[in-house]
Design a protein around this motif. Structure first.
Motif, mmCIF file in Angstrom:
data_model
loop_
_atom_site.group_PDB
_atom_site.id
_atom_site.type_symbol
_atom_site.label_atom_id
_atom_site.label_comp_id
_atom_site.label_asym_id
_atom_site.label_seq_id
_atom_site.Cartn_x
_atom_site.Cartn_y
_atom_site.Cartn_z
ATOM 1 N N SER A 89 0.807 -1.219 0.000
ATOM 2 C CA SER A 89 0.000 0.000 0.000
ATOM 3 C C SER A 89 0.842 1.273 0.000
ATOM 4 C CB SER A 89 -0.945 0.013 1.206
ATOM 5 O OG SER A 89 -0.223 -0.020 2.418
ATOM 6 N N GLU A 90 2.079 1.225 0.519
ATOM 7 C CA GLU A 90 2.938 2.400 0.545
ATOM 8 C C GLU A 90 4.230 2.152 -0.221
ATOM 9 O OE1 GLU A 90 2.247 4.870 4.489
ATOM 10 O OE2 GLU A 90 2.418 2.745 4.983
ATOM 11 N N ASN A 91 4.140 1.305 -1.247
ATOM 12 C CA ASN A 91 5.286 0.998 -2.097
ATOM 13 C C ASN A 91 5.203 1.879 -3.336
ATOM 14 O OD1 ASN A 91 6.922 -0.256 -4.171
ATOM 15 N ND2 ASN A 91 7.099 -2.034 -2.820
ATOM 16 N N ALA A 92 6.000 2.944 -3.352
ATOM 17 C CA ALA A 92 5.922 3.918 -4.443
ATOM 18 C C ALA A 92 6.293 3.303 -5.787
ATOM 19 C CB ALA A 92 6.829 5.109 -4.141
ATOM 20 N N ASP A 93 7.269 2.404 -5.797
ATOM 21 C CA ASP A 93 7.662 1.772 -7.060
ATOM 22 C C ASP A 93 6.524 0.937 -7.629
ATOM 23 O OD1 ASP A 93 10.175 2.897 -6.893
ATOM 24 O OD2 ASP A 93 11.103 1.125 -5.987
ATOM 25 N N PHE A 94 5.814 0.216 -6.779
ATOM 26 C CA PHE A 94 4.673 -0.585 -7.238
ATOM 27 C C PHE A 94 3.575 0.319 -7.796
ATOM 28 C CE2 PHE A 94 0.555 -2.680 -6.266
ATOM 29 C CZ PHE A 94 0.681 -3.774 -7.130
ATOM 30 N N ALA A 95 3.272 1.400 -7.084
ATOM 31 C CA ALA A 95 2.258 2.339 -7.561
ATOM 32 C C ALA A 95 2.653 2.914 -8.919
ATOM 33 C CB ALA A 95 2.070 3.461 -6.546
ATOM 34 N N GLU A 96 3.932 3.243 -9.065
ATOM 35 C CA GLU A 96 4.418 3.806 -10.324
ATOM 36 C C GLU A 96 4.338 2.791 -11.452
ATOM 37 O OE1 GLU A 96 7.654 7.102 -10.547
ATOM 38 O OE2 GLU A 96 8.658 5.155 -10.446
ATOM 39 N N PRO A 108 -2.570 7.292 -3.031
ATOM 40 C CA PRO A 108 -1.885 8.536 -3.388
ATOM 41 C C PRO A 108 -0.988 8.335 -4.610
ATOM 42 C CG PRO A 108 -1.687 8.061 -1.047
ATOM 43 C CD PRO A 108 -2.208 6.827 -1.695
ATOM 44 N N THR A 109 -0.444 9.440 -5.123
ATOM 45 C CA THR A 109 0.482 9.347 -6.240
ATOM 46 C C THR A 109 1.807 8.749 -5.760
ATOM 47 O OG1 THR A 109 1.496 11.513 -5.882
ATOM 48 C CG2 THR A 109 -0.541 11.453 -7.198
ATOM 49 N N PRO A 110 2.578 8.144 -6.662
ATOM 50 C CA PRO A 110 3.891 7.627 -6.250
ATOM 51 C C PRO A 110 4.759 8.695 -5.600
ATOM 52 C CG PRO A 110 3.310 6.796 -8.423
ATOM 53 C CD PRO A 110 2.267 7.806 -8.064
ATOM 54 N N GLU A 111 4.724 9.921 -6.132
ATOM 55 C CA GLU A 111 5.534 10.996 -5.575
ATOM 56 C C GLU A 111 5.108 11.323 -4.146
ATOM 57 O OE1 GLU A 111 8.386 13.901 -5.064
ATOM 58 O OE2 GLU A 111 8.225 12.244 -6.496
ATOM 59 N N GLN A 112 3.814 11.328 -3.869
ATOM 60 C CA GLN A 112 3.335 11.619 -2.516
ATOM 61 C C GLN A 112 3.738 10.516 -1.539
ATOM 62 O OE1 GLN A 112 -0.800 12.164 -3.408
ATOM 63 N NE2 GLN A 112 -0.507 14.268 -4.116
ATOM 64 N N ILE A 113 3.710 9.273 -1.999
ATOM 65 C CA ILE A 113 4.159 8.165 -1.148
ATOM 66 C C ILE A 113 5.627 8.354 -0.783
ATOM 67 C CG2 ILE A 113 4.560 5.674 -1.048
ATOM 68 C CD1 ILE A 113 2.140 5.328 -2.893
ATOM 69 N N ARG A 114 6.426 8.774 -1.762
ATOM 70 C CA ARG A 114 7.844 9.016 -1.487
ATOM 71 C C ARG A 114 8.030 10.230 -0.578
ATOM 72 N NH1 ARG A 114 8.331 7.603 -7.233
ATOM 73 N NH2 ARG A 114 9.295 5.523 -7.358
ATOM 74 N N GLN A 115 7.284 11.301 -0.825
ATOM 75 C CA GLN A 115 7.443 12.521 -0.039
ATOM 76 C C GLN A 115 7.192 12.279 1.445
ATOM 77 O OE1 GLN A 115 4.619 14.849 -2.398
ATOM 78 N NE2 GLN A 115 6.224 16.328 -2.855
ATOM 79 N N GLU A 262 -5.267 19.609 6.937
ATOM 80 C CA GLU A 262 -5.717 20.004 5.603
ATOM 81 C C GLU A 262 -4.653 20.838 4.888
ATOM 82 O OE1 GLU A 262 -10.561 20.173 6.437
ATOM 83 O OE2 GLU A 262 -9.347 22.001 6.594
ATOM 84 N N ARG A 263 -4.033 21.739 5.632
ATOM 85 C CA ARG A 263 -3.008 22.600 5.031
ATOM 86 C C ARG A 263 -1.830 21.771 4.529
ATOM 87 N NH1 ARG A 263 -2.937 26.212 8.931
ATOM 88 N NH2 ARG A 263 -1.065 25.441 9.979
ATOM 89 N N LEU A 264 -1.437 20.764 5.297
ATOM 90 C CA LEU A 264 -0.343 19.898 4.876
ATOM 91 C C LEU A 264 -0.725 19.133 3.611
ATOM 92 C CD1 LEU A 264 2.427 18.652 5.333
ATOM 93 C CD2 LEU A 264 1.384 17.029 6.920
ATOM 94 N N GLY A 265 -1.942 18.601 3.569
ATOM 95 C CA GLY A 265 -2.387 17.883 2.376
ATOM 96 C C GLY A 265 -2.438 18.768 1.152
ATOM 97 N N ARG A 266 -2.891 19.989 1.319
ATOM 98 C CA ARG A 266 -2.991 20.908 0.175
ATOM 99 C C ARG A 266 -1.613 21.314 -0.343
ATOM 100 N NH1 ARG A 266 -7.357 23.989 3.562
ATOM 101 N NH2 ARG A 266 -9.233 22.803 3.005
ATOM 102 N N THR A 267 -0.606 21.288 0.518
ATOM 103 C CA THR A 267 0.752 21.643 0.103
ATOM 104 C C THR A 267 1.224 20.769 -1.054
ATOM 105 O OG1 THR A 267 1.332 22.410 2.321
ATOM 106 C CG2 THR A 267 3.155 21.818 0.882
ATOM 107 N N VAL A 268 0.787 19.502 -1.085
ATOM 108 C CA VAL A 268 1.211 18.572 -2.146
ATOM 109 C C VAL A 268 0.044 18.162 -3.037
ATOM 110 C CG1 VAL A 268 3.134 17.693 -0.768
ATOM 111 C CG2 VAL A 268 0.913 16.546 -0.639
ATOM 112 N N SER A 269 -1.110 18.837 -2.925
ATOM 113 C CA SER A 269 -2.323 18.442 -3.670
ATOM 114 C C SER A 269 -2.599 16.952 -3.458
ATOM 115 C CB SER A 269 -2.191 18.765 -5.159
ATOM 116 O OG SER A 269 -2.142 20.146 -5.382
#
Length: 367
Positions: A89-96, A108-115, A262-269
């Protein structure tokens, strides 16, 4: 992307797989189940429209086989893969890799998982978003730097691994001698469990409560807090009781928690479901950012119970390009509690000891 999927692969097992199937069935979406050899007769396998065996007995031999699971997704012609929580579920490479294969990853997006996957980079994003943090450091070069930073922060301090979770490597250090003794050990644990030896420090909060905020984002800049859960009752850094809403939380503080998340989430859309975790110090009526879990949480059903929201449905709709309207926070009604069962062996210093359940009683009168 179409408003709905035709077929979705569930990259998980057990209760969460059954839970996801229930939402898929209600939405008229076919399910594909994968299973290890011991799970061949499991409910999620029997209830699926299609099922494909992974072989193997352990998680490493089955549910963590990312390449094999993606092959099955392609072969069965699914539109999306949903892991829920745990495993991939939090494997960015798999999501990508899913998205490169033209298959939606329900999360989430792969980039968000990495961030958010590394705690020190998550702290940097929190600073950018103006979210309160406990005094701490970035990644530490060596033990001498750690001791110098700890003297600046003030003992006791928490030495933390930047990767992973579950409290692994989390160590309280009351003085320089304890910090020097723990430093290399925490680095080894991080490398062993998460292939990352990075560590950092935070000020120790003596009477902290663990409060997490459920967020949901549409990936286009709209993010809502859907309520909070108090997870303070823990055993060996593992949650035992989760409750929503958090008891004895001042309304103004609750609002501040929601706004910060919410503010943190909006920082990365932020896209899809996630959880922003905080420490809450009641004596100071102050809270500090801990981390972000870029996935569905085990305890998500209690938020669903008080809000009436089906988070799995929202995740599927968002991944299909049809996110829910996120213009207003939902009302929370009532109280919901989730309890986890832990098995330990008292003759072995209460080590975890899973085994065979021979008798279970549920729904006792008055319970």
């Amino acid at each position: 992307m179409a408003d709905t999927f035709r077929k979705v692969l569930i990259a998980n097992r057990g209760e969460i797989a059954v839970r996801i199937q229930r939402s898929l069935r209600r939405l008229g979406i076919a399910s594909v189940a994968i299973y290890s050899e011991p799970d061949r007769h499991a409910r999620h396998v029997l209830d699926a429209d299609e099922s494909v065996g992974l072989g193997g007995h352990s998680a490493a031999e089955s549910y963590l086989q990312a390449e094999r699971i993606l092959e099955i997704a392609v072969q069965t012609g699914v539109d999306a893969v949903i892991p829920g929580y745990g495993f991939l579920s939090e494997n960015a490479d798999f999501a990508e890799n899913c998205e490169q294969a033209g298959i939606a990853f329900v999360g989430p997006t792969p980039e968000q998982i990495r961030q958010f996957g590394l705690k020190h980079t998550a702290r940097a994003l929190a600073i950018e978003a103006g979210v309160p943090l406990a005094p701490g450091t970035g990644l530490l070069i060596d033990v001498d730097q750690a001791c110098a930073e700890a003297a600046r922060i003030g003992y006791p301090v928490m030495l933390k691994s930047t990767a992973g979770g579950g409290g692994i490597g989390l160590t309280r250090c009351n003085d320089e001698a304890e910090l020097r003794q723990a430093f290399a050990s925490v680095q080894r644990l991080g490398q062993s469990f998460f292939a990352n030896s990075g560590v950092f420090l935070e000020r120790f909060v003596a009477r902290a409560r663990h409060v997490e905020v459920q967020i949901f984002g549409d990936g286009q800049g709209r993010v809502l807090a859907l309520g909070e859960r108090d997870c303070s009752l823990q055993r060996r850094n593992q949650k035992v009781i989760e409750e929503t809403p958090a008891p004895n939380m001042p309304p103004a503080t609750r609002e501040a928690l929601f706004t910060a998340a919410e503010r943190l989430g909006r920082t990365v859309s932020y896209r899809n479901a996630g959880t922003v975790e905080f420490m809450y110090e009641a004596e100071r009526d102050a809270f500090y950012f801990l981390e972000v879990n870029t996935r569905l949480q085990v305890e998500h059903p209690i938020t669903e119970m008080v809000t009436g929201i089906d988070l799995v449905e929202w995740m599927l709709r968002t991944a299909a390009g049809n996110p829910p309207e996120l213009s207003r926070r939902p009302e929370s009604r009532g109280v919901a509690i989730e309890a986890r069962v832990y098995a330990e062996d008292p003759l072995k210093d209460f080590q975890p000891s899973p085994g065979l359940l021979t008798e279970v009683h549920l729904n006792r009168p008055g319970f």
